[in-house]
Design a protein around this motif. Structure first.
Motif, PDB file in Angstrom:
ATOM      1  N   ASN B 135      -5.681 -27.522 -21.590  1.00  0.00           N
ATOM      2  CA  ASN B 135      -4.750 -27.560 -20.328  1.00  0.00           C
ATOM      3  C   ASN B 135      -5.238 -27.104 -18.939  1.00  0.00           C
ATOM      4  OD1 ASN B 135      -2.122 -29.005 -21.024  1.00  0.00           O
ATOM      5  ND2 ASN B 135      -1.688 -27.211 -22.378  1.00  0.00           N
ATOM      6  N   GLN B 217      -1.790 -31.636 -22.426  1.00  0.00           N
ATOM      7  CA  GLN B 217      -0.437 -31.851 -22.943  1.00  0.00           C
ATOM      8  C   GLN B 217       0.629 -31.449 -22.104  1.00  0.00           C
ATOM      9  OE1 GLN B 217      -0.865 -30.692 -26.881  1.00  0.00           O
ATOM     10  NE2 GLN B 217      -2.367 -32.125 -27.504  1.00  0.00           N
ATOM     11  N   ASN B 218       0.330 -30.241 -21.183  1.00  0.00           N
ATOM     12  CA  ASN B 218       1.450 -29.815 -20.658  1.00  0.00           C
ATOM     13  C   ASN B 218       1.895 -30.675 -19.326  1.00  0.00           C
ATOM     14  OD1 ASN B 218       2.518 -28.247 -18.233  1.00  0.00           O
ATOM     15  ND2 ASN B 218       1.470 -26.542 -18.900  1.00  0.00           N
ATOM     16  N   ASP B 219       3.137 -30.783 -19.131  1.00  0.00           N
ATOM     17  CA  ASP B 219       3.678 -32.119 -18.346  1.00  0.00           C
ATOM     18  C   ASP B 219       3.098 -32.008 -16.871  1.00  0.00           C
ATOM     19  OD1 ASP B 219       5.354 -34.192 -18.839  1.00  0.00           O
ATOM     20  OD2 ASP B 219       7.034 -33.205 -17.915  1.00  0.00           O
ATOM     21  N   LYS B 222      -0.547 -33.329 -16.787  1.00  0.00           N
ATOM     22  CA  LYS B 222      -0.980 -34.804 -17.050  1.00  0.00           C
ATOM     23  C   LYS B 222      -1.512 -35.714 -16.136  1.00  0.00           C
ATOM     24  CE  LYS B 222       2.222 -35.793 -20.891  1.00  0.00           C
ATOM     25  NZ  LYS B 222       3.297 -34.550 -21.097  1.00  0.00           N
TER      26      LYS B 222
END
Lengths: 285, 276
Positions: B135, B217-219, B222
């Motif tokens: 991330n 994967q962290n919103d 992205k």
């Protein structure tokens, strides 16, 4: 000696990055493929992952689907050669046609996947069109029926990849000396014969290149399509190697098994590269 | 004679059918993005009855769309810069500095180009977890740069080889250092190659999905391409809003492509013409 030291200093950053991104992972994935991951530690299990892999129907399905996708390559090549020849004659609006045909190739796969996902819905635009013109029988469940989902996937990939063939072949044809065509014309060759005897032989080398590139694409570059359009379904009918690896490693937490499949994919790609080298060598002799 | 006439008559219609088939999905995306949901429900094919930009404001406003867009821009700029710079140094060494094993490195690039990225993903994931770069922009830029390097080095090496050695020798006699001759002689002559490389690499990074799905994967981290797939499932019933999102994601690509069409096509065909 001085120049070679300086030379390697210039190469050094590239070597460092390539070691991290290619060499280290490839060595590691081979080790992983003989191990199993539990509670944060890897332990050696011999060929167990490979045995599981070969007995997993979904794995077999995934590789079968990749090989099935290879069927798109000859179609792409033939249609691409045909269209390149039509455009080569530079009839009216040839630049417009070239631009239009190439446009799908630059679009992102997720974008393409989402658009076609809507177009191919059971009550989507394509079926609506079929029903309107009285061909309701053709309104099948394109992506929802395991019988048709692979064909639909192949259609979408064909739509996107065709432009590359056309542009590649056309660029080659435009550099063929015009005398070759004039000579054929003076010999009284018709349209088909002229292109069969002049254009196609001139294209041989780019065709080889294109076929190899597309074969590699079909084996290892279709993740985006299935991830967006089908998720591998329905009933694993569009499962491919990449998606299998991704799901096995990151959703089912079995990186050992996923690594074994990765090694299998690596071997298949290696075979393609070897074939390419052999073909090129035979060509330049 | 009859056959020849038939092929002559068929050529134009064939080309138009192909062009329309190539354009239809893109047309569908564009016109749908300009329709209100009611308009779309009543009319799937035609032009919008009352063109509206409300889908675009909805796409841009209602979610993290702008953040995702920014992430994609940042990753694209970072990886393209890093790959061009590193490839420039390496290609210079391979083309002009008589490095022992230059042929081996050059051939290695053509082999690396065809290795499926998915093979590297699992070990790299473990690696990034270990060094705490999951991330993170840096982690993904490193991976993208690595994946872009083989093609970049390949393209630039071919191009640098065309620069006459005599120019470099003359500079060396004038006392130029190796690095100076790269910057002052090779670079100015290589602008077309760099334009090609920037366009091809930028398109690749902008459109990439697998790496960004796994490593970001962290919103809030992205990329736009991953965001679009999330966006689509959120707006399943609001097709015009999804299409507006797709249009926004496509505009930078179109600008790059139209701006550098000539260079772009050159870059894609470079591999074919320089096989060995």
């Amino acid at each position: 000696l001085r120049t070679s030291v300086t030379g390697y200093l210039f190469l050094l950053p590239a070597i460092v990055v390539l070691v991290i991104v290619f060499l280290y992972p490839i060595v590691q994935i081979i080790r992983y493929s003989f191990s199993t991951y539990q509670m944060g530690t890897w332990s050696f299990v011999g060929f167990q992952n490979y045995r599981i892999m070969l007995h997993d129907p979904i794995f077999l399905r995934a590789f079968r689907d990749n090989f099935e996708l290879l069927l798109v390559v000859p179609v792409l090549t033939v249609v691409g050669v045909f269209l390149a020849i039509l455009l080569y004659e530079r009839g009216r609006f040839w630049r417009t046609h070239r631009f239009a045909v190439f446009l799908p190739y630059i679009l992102a796969i997720p974008v393409v996947g989402i658009i076609f996902g809507y177009l191919f819905q059971y009550n989507g635009v394509i079926n609506e069109a079929f029903r309107t013109i009285g061909l309701g029988a053709l309104a099948i469940d394109w992506l929802g029926n395991p019988k048709y989902s692979m064909t639909t996937l192949m259609l979408v990939i064909f739509w996107k990849e065709l432009g590359f063939a056309v542009v590649l072949f056309l660029a080659r044809l435009l550099s063929v000396p015009a005398e070759l065509y004039e000579a054929a014309r003076l010999d009284g060759a018709g349209w088909w014969r002229m292109h069969w005897h002049v254009s196609v032989p001139q294209l041989k080398r780019v065709i080889t290149f294109y076929v190899i590139i597309e074969m590699i694409t079909m084996m290892s570059w279709v993740f985006g399509y299935v991830y967006v359009m089908t998720g591998g379904g329905p009933a694993n009918s569009t499962m491919v190697a990449e998606l299998y690896i991704y799901q096995t490693a990151f959703q089912f937490n079995n990186p050992g098994l996923a690594s074994a499949v990765g090694v299998a994919l690596l071997i298949v790609s290696g075979v393609f590269v070897a074939v390419q080298f052999l073909l090129n060598r035979g060509d330049s002799r | 004679v009859r056959i020849r006439r038939w092929t002559g008559i068929l050529k134009q219609p064939v080309l138009w059918v192909i062009t329309l088939l190539a354009l239809f999905p893109i047309y569908f995306m564009l016109v749908t993005s300009l329709k209100t949901p009611e308009d779309y429900a009543a009319n799937h094919f035609g032009l919008p009855a009352h063109p509206t930009l409300s889908n675009f404001t909805e796409a841009l406003g209602g979610s993290k769309f702008i953040i995702w867009f920014g992430n994609s821009v940042l990753l694209t700029v970072g990886s393209v810069l890093a790959s061009c710079l590193i490839a420039m140094l390496a290609a210079f060494a391979l083309a002009k500095l008589n490095v022992p094993g230059a042929g081996f490195w050059y051939n290695l690039m053509t082999v690396l180009m065809v290795i499926p990225p998915v093979v590297m993903v699992i070990p790299l994931f473990q690696f990034m977890v270990n060094i705490g770069l999951i991330n993170s922009y840096q982690g993904v830029i490193l991976i993208y740069t690595g994946l872009l390097l083989p093609f970049s080095i390949f393209l630039l090496t071919n191009f640098f080889r065309e620069v006459p050695d005599s120019l470099l020798e003359a500079a060396a006699i004038d006392g130029a250092t190796t690095f100076k001759s790269l910057v002052e002689i090779i670079l100015p002559l290589s602008t077309p190659a760099f334009v090609t490389l920037v366009i091809v690499n930028a398109l690749w990074v902008w459109n990439e999905l697998l790496i960004s799905v796994v490593f970001l994967q962290n919103d809030m981290m992205k990329t736009l391409m991953v965001g679009l797939t999330v966006f689509q499932s959120r707006y399943t019933l609001n097709i015009p809003a999804t299409m507006a999102g797709l249009v926004i994601a496509t505009i930078p690509i179109l600008v790059l492509y139209i701006g550098g069409q000539k260079f772009f096509i050159e870059g894609l065909t470079a591999g074919a013409n320089k096989g060995e």
